[in-house]
Scaffold this motif. Structure first.
Motif, PDB file in Angstrom:
ATOM      1  N   GLN A  51       0.645  -0.711   0.124  1.00 54.29           N
ATOM      2  CA  GLN A  51      -0.066   0.341  -0.259  1.00 54.29           C
ATOM      3  C   GLN A  51       0.764   1.302   0.083  1.00 54.29           C
ATOM      4  O   GLN A  51       0.252   2.713  -0.241  1.00 54.29           O
ATOM      5  CB  GLN A  51      -1.081  -0.200   1.236  1.00 54.29           C
ATOM      6  N   CYS A  92     -10.397  -0.100   3.675  1.00 59.82           N
ATOM      7  CA  CYS A  92      -8.946   0.244   3.667  1.00 59.82           C
ATOM      8  C   CYS A  92      -8.522   1.380   3.199  1.00 59.82           C
ATOM      9  O   CYS A  92      -9.283   2.022   3.082  1.00 59.82           O
ATOM     10  CB  CYS A  92      -9.418  -1.050   2.357  1.00 59.82           C
ATOM     11  N   LEU A  93      -7.300   1.373   3.541  1.00 58.07           N
ATOM     12  CA  LEU A  93      -6.846   2.845   3.703  1.00 58.07           C
ATOM     13  C   LEU A  93      -6.555   3.198   2.137  1.00 58.07           C
ATOM     14  O   LEU A  93      -6.340   4.213   1.907  1.00 58.07           O
ATOM     15  CB  LEU A  93      -5.100   2.658   4.210  1.00 58.07           C
ATOM     16  N   HIS A 134      -7.508  -9.853   5.855  1.00 61.55           N
ATOM     17  CA  HIS A 134      -7.824  -8.379   4.644  1.00 61.55           C
ATOM     18  C   HIS A 134      -6.319  -7.867   4.711  1.00 61.55           C
ATOM     19  O   HIS A 134      -5.661  -8.028   3.139  1.00 61.55           O
ATOM     20  CB  HIS A 134      -8.368  -7.251   5.770  1.00 61.55           C
ATOM     21  N   GLU A 135      -4.828  -8.624   5.447  1.00 62.05           N
ATOM     22  CA  GLU A 135      -3.956  -7.919   4.811  1.00 62.05           C
ATOM     23  C   GLU A 135      -3.029  -8.646   4.729  1.00 62.05           C
ATOM     24  O   GLU A 135      -2.014  -8.091   3.344  1.00 62.05           O
ATOM     25  CB  GLU A 135      -2.927  -6.829   6.161  1.00 62.05           C
ATOM     26  N   HIS A 138      -3.368  -8.799   0.912  1.00 63.04           N
ATOM     27  CA  HIS A 138      -3.040  -7.161   0.163  1.00 63.04           C
ATOM     28  C   HIS A 138      -1.879  -7.928  -0.745  1.00 63.04           C
ATOM     29  O   HIS A 138      -1.456  -7.307  -1.908  1.00 63.04           O
ATOM     30  CB  HIS A 138      -2.707  -6.500   0.541  1.00 63.04           C
TER      31      HIS A 138
HETATM   32 CO    CO Z   1      -6.324  -3.068   3.002  1.00 65.03          CO
END
Ligand code: CO
Ligand code: QAP
Length: 168
Positions: A51, A92-93, A134-135, A138
């Motif tokens: 990210q 999510c950022l 979730h992470e 990514h």
């Molecule tokens: Co995220």
């Protein structure tokens, strides 16, 4: 310490598959610190290296109330424990302003290394289980919007793309 810019959906760089961290050295420890600072500043509860445009298999999170329990996961390997599933409103950022329910395995186990190269295992349920899944997604170039209907995903994509055009 440094705040790092966060890539936003639908940036294609978020779709890269992240590479294993080979040497857990000072550069990696600095990246972990910068990711934590960036996550706390946002504020968020989890952030993967991809990210911030570092396609490495590492993530940071802190789900504590007082934001004083940072955790660093390097080269995490995740497995589901049992068949039970649970649903959580995820954000999510990299998808700012959007939260949608996502169903995932309720209990998981993660084996990883910390920023000192020490291996550890966590078993998790609840928010920690959701956040870790979730992470770890990514790291495979996967985003929570991939679990939504194409209608919802397209709506989110169009709204964010419009915002990005206005910012440029
Ligand atoms: Co995220
Ligand atoms: C992943 O997400 C997560 O839309 C971490 O405008 C989230 O920290 C796992 C954030 C929820 C499980 C449940 C999102 C900040 C932060 C936004 C985040 C926003 C500002 C998201």
């Amino acid at each position: 310490m440094a705040l790092l810019p966060i890539l936003e959906y639908p940036d294609p760089r978020l779709r890269q598959k992240a590479h294993p961290v080979v040497h857990i050295d000072q550069r990696i420890r600095q990246l972990a610190q910068d990711m934590l600072e960036t996550m706390y500043d946002a504020p968020g509860i989890g952030l993967a290296a991809i990210q911030v445009n570092e396609p490495l298999r590492m993530l940071v999170l802190d789900i504590s109330e007082d934001k004083d329990q940072p955790q660093v996961f390097i080269n995490p390997v995740l497995s589901a424990l049992g068949d039970e599933r649970s649903s959580y409103d995820e954000g999510c950022l990299s998808v700012p302003g959007f939260y949608e329910p996502v169903e995932r395995p309720a209990r998981i186990r993660v084996e990883a290394q910390n920023e000192h190269g020490v291996s550890f295992i966590v078993e998790a349920d609840g928010l920690l289980a959701t956040c870790l899944q979730h992470e770890v997604d990514h790291l495979e170039g996967k985003l929570f919007v991939d679990y939504l209907s194409s209608l919802k995903r397209e709506r989110i994509r169009k709204k964010l793309q419009k915002q990005h055009k206005l910012q440029d």
